[in-house]
Design an enzyme around this catalytic site. Structure first.
Site, PDB file in Angstrom:
ATOM      1  N   GLU A   1      -1.765  -5.256  -3.804  1.00 50.35           N
ATOM      2  CA  GLU A   1      -0.824  -4.555  -2.927  1.00 50.35           C
ATOM      3  C   GLU A   1       0.231  -5.511  -2.386  1.00 50.35           C
ATOM      4  OE1 GLU A   1      -3.548  -0.916  -1.187  1.00 50.35           O
ATOM      5  OE2 GLU A   1      -3.657  -2.857  -0.175  1.00 50.35           O
TER       6      GLU A   1
ATOM      7  N   ASP B   1       0.832  -1.205   0.000  1.00 55.09           N
ATOM      8  CA  ASP B   1       0.000   0.000   0.000  1.00 55.09           C
ATOM      9  C   ASP B   1       0.868   1.257   0.000  1.00 55.09           C
ATOM     10  OD1 ASP B   1      -2.610   1.486   0.546  1.00 55.09           O
ATOM     11  OD2 ASP B   1      -1.480   2.003   2.340  1.00 55.09           O
TER      12      ASP B   1
END
Length: 220
Positions: free
Chosen positions: A114, A47
């Site tokens: 991610e 992320d």
């Protein structure tokens, strides 16, 4: 060809340590049943990497103000957008799920991209991670422009076009009517000294944005 090989072929990168990739695909349900680590820590790292790479791209390549930079980045790294990318890569089909799991939620599906980015970063470094993000998330200028259309206000979009063309412009309040607490404003947009569009709104800012929107429609 097994699933791991297929995924490496899809992303265009072969892992030196395949166990990192397997970890990136391991849902907590499978991890708990098999005493393994799930992808959650990798998702946390991925992320941050994606946000940094996207921020750098916007800063270096787009002439938009800070507020619109934030909105554009939020659009690109949103759960909805990452979910779409994961589905295009069919990442759920590569995931390791526990016996109690049959499908992944939209959020979990987005998390897989991610965690995949983080795995690539740990195994191959930032340049390789950037290439994966550029290939599947940023893609090309057309993709970025589509996101800009969704999240950047009309005034900023028009300003970028007019400045590129070397044109001067200004907004001017033409009229206002109604009581103080419910006034309607009319604003004119002047390009190169000529009135080219009008817009109305419940604030001057909204009226300016509407006049910009009206002129953008004429430019198409």
């Amino acid at each position: 060809m097994n699933n791991i090989d297929k995924l490496q072929q899809l992303i265009g990168y072969n892992f030196k340590d395949v166990s990192i990739l397997k970890n990136a695909l391991t849902h907590s349900s499978f991890a708990n049943e098999n005493n393994l680590n799930s992808y959650e820590r990798l998702e946390f790292l991925g992320d941050a990497i994606i946000e940094m790479v996207v921020s750098e791209y916007i800063y270096e390549n787009l002439n938009v103000d800070a507020g619109n930079c934030s909105r554009l980045r939020a659009s690109l790294v949103s759960t909805s957008n990452l979910y779409d990318i994961s589905m295009k890569l069919n990442l759920p089909t590569f995931a390791y799920l526990g016996n109690s799991m049959t499908t992944l939620s939209k959020k979990n599906t987005a998390d897989l991209f991610e965690s995949l980015v983080a795995a690539v970063y740990l195994d191959g470094g930032m340049d390789v991670a950037k290439s994966v993000i550029n290939k599947f998330l940023i893609i090309d200028n057309k993709n970025i422009q589509n996101h800009i259309l969704e999240c950047v206000d009309n005034k900023s979009r028009l300003q970028e076009i007019l400045q590129k063309n070397g044109e001067t412009f200004r907004y001017e309040l033409l009229n206002s009517q109604g009581l103080d607490h419910e006034k309607t404003f009319e604003v004119g947009l002047y390009v190169n000294g000529n009135l080219v569009s009008r817009g109305t709104g419940l604030s001057i800012q909204k009226a300016e944005d509407k006049s910009a929107e009206n002129y953008l429609k004429r430019l198409k």
